[in-house]
Design an enzyme around this catalytic site. Structure first.
Site, PDB file in Angstrom:
ATOM      1  N   ASN A  63       0.977  -1.334  -0.007  1.00 16.64           N
ATOM      2  CA  ASN A  63      -0.180   0.022   0.134  1.00 16.64           C
ATOM      3  C   ASN A  63       1.034   1.267  -0.049  1.00 16.64           C
ATOM      4  O   ASN A  63       1.535   1.602   0.909  1.00 16.64           O
ATOM      5  CB  ASN A  63      -0.825   0.061   1.149  1.00 16.64           C
ATOM      6  CG  ASN A  63      -1.579   1.310   1.342  1.00 16.64           C
ATOM      7  OD1 ASN A  63      -1.927   2.125   0.455  1.00 16.64           O
ATOM      8  ND2 ASN A  63      -2.173   1.426   2.696  1.00 16.64           N
ATOM      9  N   LYS A 113       0.229   4.005  -0.230  1.00 21.08           N
ATOM     10  CA  LYS A 113      -0.297   5.572   0.304  1.00 21.08           C
ATOM     11  C   LYS A 113      -0.260   6.575  -0.740  1.00 21.08           C
ATOM     12  O   LYS A 113       0.126   6.404  -1.811  1.00 21.08           O
ATOM     13  CB  LYS A 113       0.079   5.727   1.750  1.00 21.08           C
ATOM     14  CG  LYS A 113      -0.120   4.555   2.660  1.00 21.08           C
ATOM     15  CD  LYS A 113       0.076   4.759   3.930  1.00 21.08           C
ATOM     16  CE  LYS A 113      -0.081   3.189   4.720  1.00 21.08           C
ATOM     17  NZ  LYS A 113      -0.043   3.541   6.119  1.00 21.08           N
ATOM     18  N   HIS A 165      -9.690   1.265   4.643  1.00 21.85           N
ATOM     19  CA  HIS A 165      -8.415   1.486   5.460  1.00 21.85           C
ATOM     20  C   HIS A 165      -8.616   2.221   6.393  1.00 21.85           C
ATOM     21  O   HIS A 165      -9.275   3.277   6.548  1.00 21.85           O
ATOM     22  CB  HIS A 165      -7.198   1.696   4.442  1.00 21.85           C
ATOM     23  CG  HIS A 165      -5.806   1.943   5.066  1.00 21.85           C
ATOM     24  ND1 HIS A 165      -5.368   2.924   6.002  1.00 21.85           N
ATOM     25  CD2 HIS A 165      -4.784   0.965   4.773  1.00 21.85           C
ATOM     26  CE1 HIS A 165      -4.301   2.747   6.472  1.00 21.85           C
ATOM     27  NE2 HIS A 165      -3.881   1.577   5.839  1.00 21.85           N
ATOM     28  N   GLU A 224      -7.026   4.736   7.516  1.00 18.41           N
ATOM     29  CA  GLU A 224      -6.632   6.188   7.387  1.00 18.41           C
ATOM     30  C   GLU A 224      -8.010   6.768   6.461  1.00 18.41           C
ATOM     31  O   GLU A 224      -8.208   7.949   6.748  1.00 18.41           O
ATOM     32  CB  GLU A 224      -5.383   6.390   6.653  1.00 18.41           C
ATOM     33  CG  GLU A 224      -4.125   6.007   7.186  1.00 18.41           C
ATOM     34  CD  GLU A 224      -2.797   5.443   6.687  1.00 18.41           C
ATOM     35  OE1 GLU A 224      -2.934   5.749   5.354  1.00 18.41           O
ATOM     36  OE2 GLU A 224      -2.087   5.148   7.523  1.00 18.41           O
ATOM     37  N   GLU A 248      -5.719  -4.843  10.358  1.00 18.07           N
ATOM     38  CA  GLU A 248      -4.462  -3.549  10.674  1.00 18.07           C
ATOM     39  C   GLU A 248      -4.757  -3.227  12.038  1.00 18.07           C
ATOM     40  O   GLU A 248      -5.688  -2.115  12.062  1.00 18.07           O
ATOM     41  CB  GLU A 248      -4.495  -2.728   9.385  1.00 18.07           C
ATOM     42  CG  GLU A 248      -4.171  -3.573   8.084  1.00 18.07           C
ATOM     43  CD  GLU A 248      -3.625  -2.478   7.389  1.00 18.07           C
ATOM     44  OE1 GLU A 248      -2.488  -2.747   6.794  1.00 18.07           O
ATOM     45  OE2 GLU A 248      -4.092  -1.426   7.218  1.00 18.07           O
ATOM     46  N   GLY A 273       2.322   2.327  10.886  1.00 16.91           N
ATOM     47  CA  GLY A 273       3.397   3.457  10.482  1.00 16.91           C
ATOM     48  C   GLY A 273       4.011   3.654  11.996  1.00 16.91           C
ATOM     49  O   GLY A 273       4.622   4.732  11.920  1.00 16.91           O
ATOM     50  N   SER A 295       3.386  -2.252  10.257  1.00 17.28           N
ATOM     51  CA  SER A 295       4.697  -2.290  10.549  1.00 17.28           C
ATOM     52  C   SER A 295       5.336  -3.609  10.226  1.00 17.28           C
ATOM     53  O   SER A 295       6.205  -3.848  11.085  1.00 17.28           O
ATOM     54  CB  SER A 295       5.145  -1.927  12.094  1.00 17.28           C
ATOM     55  OG  SER A 295       4.796  -0.526  12.197  1.00 17.28           O
TER      56      SER A 295
HETATM   57  P1  PGA Z   1       2.785   0.201   7.749  1.00 14.54           P
HETATM   58  O1  PGA Z   1       1.342   0.430   7.065  1.00 14.54           O
HETATM   59  O2  PGA Z   1       3.237  -0.917   7.095  1.00 14.54           O
HETATM   60  O3  PGA Z   1       3.636   1.243   7.216  1.00 14.54           O
HETATM   61  O4  PGA Z   1       2.534   0.110   9.202  1.00 14.54           O
HETATM   62  C1  PGA Z   1       0.419  -0.416   6.866  1.00 14.54           C
HETATM   63  C2  PGA Z   1      -0.721  -0.039   6.284  1.00 14.54           C
HETATM   64  O5  PGA Z   1      -1.205   1.104   6.514  1.00 14.54           O
HETATM   65  O6  PGA Z   1      -1.291  -0.596   5.453  1.00 14.54           O
END
Ligand code: PGA
Length: 250
Positions: free
Chosen positions: A9, A11, A95, A97, A167, A173, A212
């Site tokens: 992803n 982003k 997601h 976000e 998630e 992140g 992560s």
């Molecule tokens: P990350 O994000 O691997 O940077 O923690 C995962 C995601 O938001 O899909």
């Protein structure tokens, strides 16, 4: 036996030049990986570029969201049919976000899930709790509510054409990965919730973990019985890291 899936992803990252470098590096790195499905979910404007570089190379691509509507007066909206025009096979929906920053409610996520299936694509449907929810003991209810919203709208059987991504918001992140045992416990819970409605669909459902994931911790996570791969943010922007994660999936 469920096959593994690893989806990147990106982003809101990348540009024409950096995408070109990343995608062309991924092609030879991922070529030897034939069992795991490898996917990159890129920003809309770069779908054509991604299609051009990846077509016929054994790596799939997808979008990070879609509008819940098919077409019409929705300024700025991008439909599932539009992303399908660019060879996408996957679309991330729900997601955290999108839920937290763009107001996607459970109902909207369920509508988007249906829109993606209707366009013949595979939703990567995200669920997950915040740290406050985990600490106050409502994690299970939150995950159940998010899952039930989609199952209520489309029926559990619709999950047959989908991937679920667990998630935990506190792991995204932050560098704080859920331990393999913590993640496994929630994956089992998700599978159990689906099994209450459809055992066969639950057995075949790929449930991937995100938050992560790195090349160094992927193998332990993917070794758990209900973890069928990963949804990768930051580490998907580095070709060797992403390839290392895909390799760890087998
Ligand atoms: P990350 O994000 O691997 O940077 O923690 C995962 C995601 O938001 O899909």
């Amino acid at each position: 036996m469920r096959s593994k899936l690893v989806a990147g992803n990106w982003k809101m990252n990348g540009n024409l030049a950096s995408n070109q470098a990343l995608l062309t590096s991924l092609v030879p790195l991922l070529a030897p990986i034939s069992v795991t499905r490898c996917v990159v979910c890129v920003p809309y404007p770069y779908l054509a570029q991604t299609e051009q570089i990846l077509r016929g190379k054994g790596i799939s691509w997808g979008a990070q969201d879609v509008c819940q509507y098919e077409h019409g007066a929705y300024t700025g909206g991008v439909s599932a049919g539009m992303v399908a025009d660019f060879g996408c096979r996957y679309v991330i929906v729900g997601h955290s976000e999108r839920r937290a920053l763009f107001g996607d409610t459970d109902e909207v996520v369920a509508q988007k899930f249906v829109a993606v299936l209707k366009a013949g694509l595979t939703p990567i449907f995200c669920v997950g709790e915040t740290l406050a929810e985990r600490e106050s003991g409502v994690m299970e209810q939150v995950i159940a509510r998010q899952l039930d919203a989609v199952m209520a709208k489309s029926g559990a059987v619709a999950l047959e054409g989908a991937v679920v991504a667990y998630e935990p918001v506190w792991a995204i992140g932050t560098g704080k990965t859920a331990s393999p045992e913590q993640a496994q416990a929630v994956h089992a819970l998700i599978r159990g919730r689906v099994a209450e409605q459809d055992m066969r669909v639950a057995d075949g459902l790929p449930i991937i973990y995100g938050g992560s994931v790195k090349a160094s911790n992927a193998a332990q996570l993917f070794a758990m019985p209900d973890i069928d791969g990963g949804l990768i943010g930051g580490a998907s922007l580095v070709a060797e890291e992403f390839a290392g994660i895909c390799k760890a999936a087998g």
